[in-house]
Scaffold this active site. Structure first.
Site, PDB file in Angstrom:
ATOM      1  NE  ARG A   1     -18.925  29.788 -11.020  1.00 30.57           N
ATOM      2  CZ  ARG A   1     -20.093  29.218 -10.678  1.00 30.57           C
ATOM      3  NH1 ARG A   1     -20.112  28.171  -9.866  1.00 30.57           N
ATOM      4  NH2 ARG A   1     -21.233  29.685 -11.155  1.00 30.57           N
TER       5      ARG A   1
ATOM      6  CG  HIS B   1     -19.732  22.783 -11.543  1.00 31.85           C
ATOM      7  ND1 HIS B   1     -19.110  23.886 -12.092  1.00 31.85           N
ATOM      8  CD2 HIS B   1     -20.748  23.292 -10.794  1.00 31.85           C
ATOM      9  CE1 HIS B   1     -19.728  24.993 -11.696  1.00 31.85           C
ATOM     10  NE2 HIS B   1     -20.735  24.649 -10.909  1.00 31.85           N
TER      11      HIS B   1
ATOM     12  CD  GLU C   1     -15.970  23.455 -13.270  1.00 36.83           C
ATOM     13  OE1 GLU C   1     -17.132  23.683 -13.649  1.00 36.83           O
ATOM     14  OE2 GLU C   1     -15.509  23.821 -12.183  1.00 36.83           O
TER      15      GLU C   1
HETATM   16  C1  DGY Z   1     -24.257  27.925  -9.922  1.00 34.58           C
HETATM   17  O1  DGY Z   1     -25.495  27.959  -9.767  1.00 34.58           O
HETATM   18  O2  DGY Z   1     -23.561  28.936  -9.967  1.00 34.58           O
HETATM   19  C2  DGY Z   1     -23.648  26.573 -10.026  1.00 34.58           C
HETATM   20  O3  DGY Z   1     -22.288  26.621 -10.091  1.00 34.58           O
HETATM   21  C3  DGY Z   1     -24.245  25.790 -11.172  1.00 34.58           C
HETATM   22  O4  DGY Z   1     -25.392  25.260 -10.645  1.00 34.58           O
END
Ligand code: DGY
Length: 328
Positions: A239, A287, A268
């Site tokens: 993240r 992402h 983001e």
């Molecule tokens: C998640 O699964 O948390 C990713 O960041 C999105 O696929």
């Protein structure tokens, strides 16, 4: 349709999951390319029994209020649920589904791709060739870093961190990991549990695999960059806010670390005027850690299964707030 519980899905999702969901619910799918803005999301979810969300949707008290007391299930098509106020959902007896497991190897593949791309300057090389600069073989040009034999530091050593470590073992790397709890030897394999500061000092490649929470927000900031080697490469597929973006810019700009490879940013999407985008020693993807055809299908199906179980009043296959079952 009549009598079926109403479910709002905040974006088009793979057909495999949507069809599964449509077998047991009256489904409305937000058709936009972008997530529904908060006011529209509130209006759409009003009166629904289920909400199928993505990481781009904020699920908070205001949204739960707008949905109304009949909302029984939130099912997120992602493993991370930092966009959801889990406490508020639990307090209302709403189980929150998520999709761990099915995206582990795929996300580890992307972390590995970023690591190799950064180490061997794949994106630099591509730019160089396409811009017409390749004139000859040059013994001093495009020198990268060896991956084999180097030290990998995994910050967070859950499913995805461990999957990255398995790849590293194939490359003959030494693997360190930092997280509050040391794993049993059988789980940790050859990886060594060390304090975060030692990991930052000793690693050639540092890859982040913690969830985002108040303890991990800006876990990597100026003091942590100071500990890293000047040749270190930082990879973030977890993240964005785990890394302080200002400190990251300063570290890359000053050559305090060699390179960063990011699949996630804060905010983001990254703003196009972010100074980070001016840096040559940054590799960035939008992402896409879980973005393969097979994995997105599996995530959508699991999100549908979590939703249908929740709607039926059964225990979800994967619930992010299992304590809800003790309170209802
Ligand atoms: C998640 O699964 O948390 C990713 O960041 C999105 O696929």
């Amino acid at each position: 349709m009549a009598g079926m519980p109403r479910v709002f899905v905040t974006r088009k999702i793979p057909a495999a999951g949507l069809q599964r969901l449509q077998a047991g619910a009256a489904v409305t799918v937000w058709p936009g390319e972008l997530p529904p803005p908060p006011d529209i999301l509130r209006a759409q979810v009003a009166g629904c029994t289920g909400l199928l969300s993505l990481v781009t949707d904020r699920v908070d008290e205001a949204l739960l209020d707008a949905a109304g007391p009949q909302l029984r299930v939130v099912s997120q098509m992602a493993v991370g649920v930092d966009n959801i106020d889990l406490g508020a959902c639990t307090a209302r007896g709403v189980p929150v589904g998520h999709t761990p497991g099915v995206l582990t190897e795929t996300t580890a593949d992307l972390a590995w791709a970023l690591l190799l791309a950064a180490a061997r300057r794949v994106v630099d090389g591509e730019r160089f060739v396409r811009s017409g600069n390749w004139k000859t073989f040059d013994p001093l040009h495009m020198l990268g870093l060896d991956v084999h034999g180097a030290t990998l530091g995994c910050v967070g050593f859950g499913r995805i961190g461990q999957a990255v470590a398995r790849r590293a073992h194939g490359f003959g790397m030494r693997v360190l990991y930092a997280q509050p709890r040391a794993l049993a030897a059988a789980e940790a394999g050859a990886a060594r549990h060390v304090p975060l500061a030692s990991l930052l000092r000793e690693s050639d490649f540092i890859t982040l695999h913690t969830p985002l929470n108040p303890q991990t927000r800006h876990l990597i900031g100026a003091p942590q960059f100071e500990l890293m080697k000047r040749s270190a490469v930082l990879i973030n597929t977890a993240r964005g806010p785990i890394v302080d973006p200002q400190a990251l810019y300063a570290a890359l700009h000053a050559g305090q670390i060699a390179h960063a490879a990011l699949d996630v940013t804060d905010p983001e999407p990254i703003l196009m005027d972010s100074p980070l985008l001016q840096l040559e020693n940054l590799t960035i993807t939008p992402h896409v850690g879980s973005a393969t055809l097979q994995t997105r299908d599996r995530m959508a199906v699991l999100a549908a299964e979590n939703m249908l179980a929740g709607l039926a009043g059964a225990r979800m296959p994967h619930c992010a707030n299992p304590q809800v079952y003790a309170t209802v």
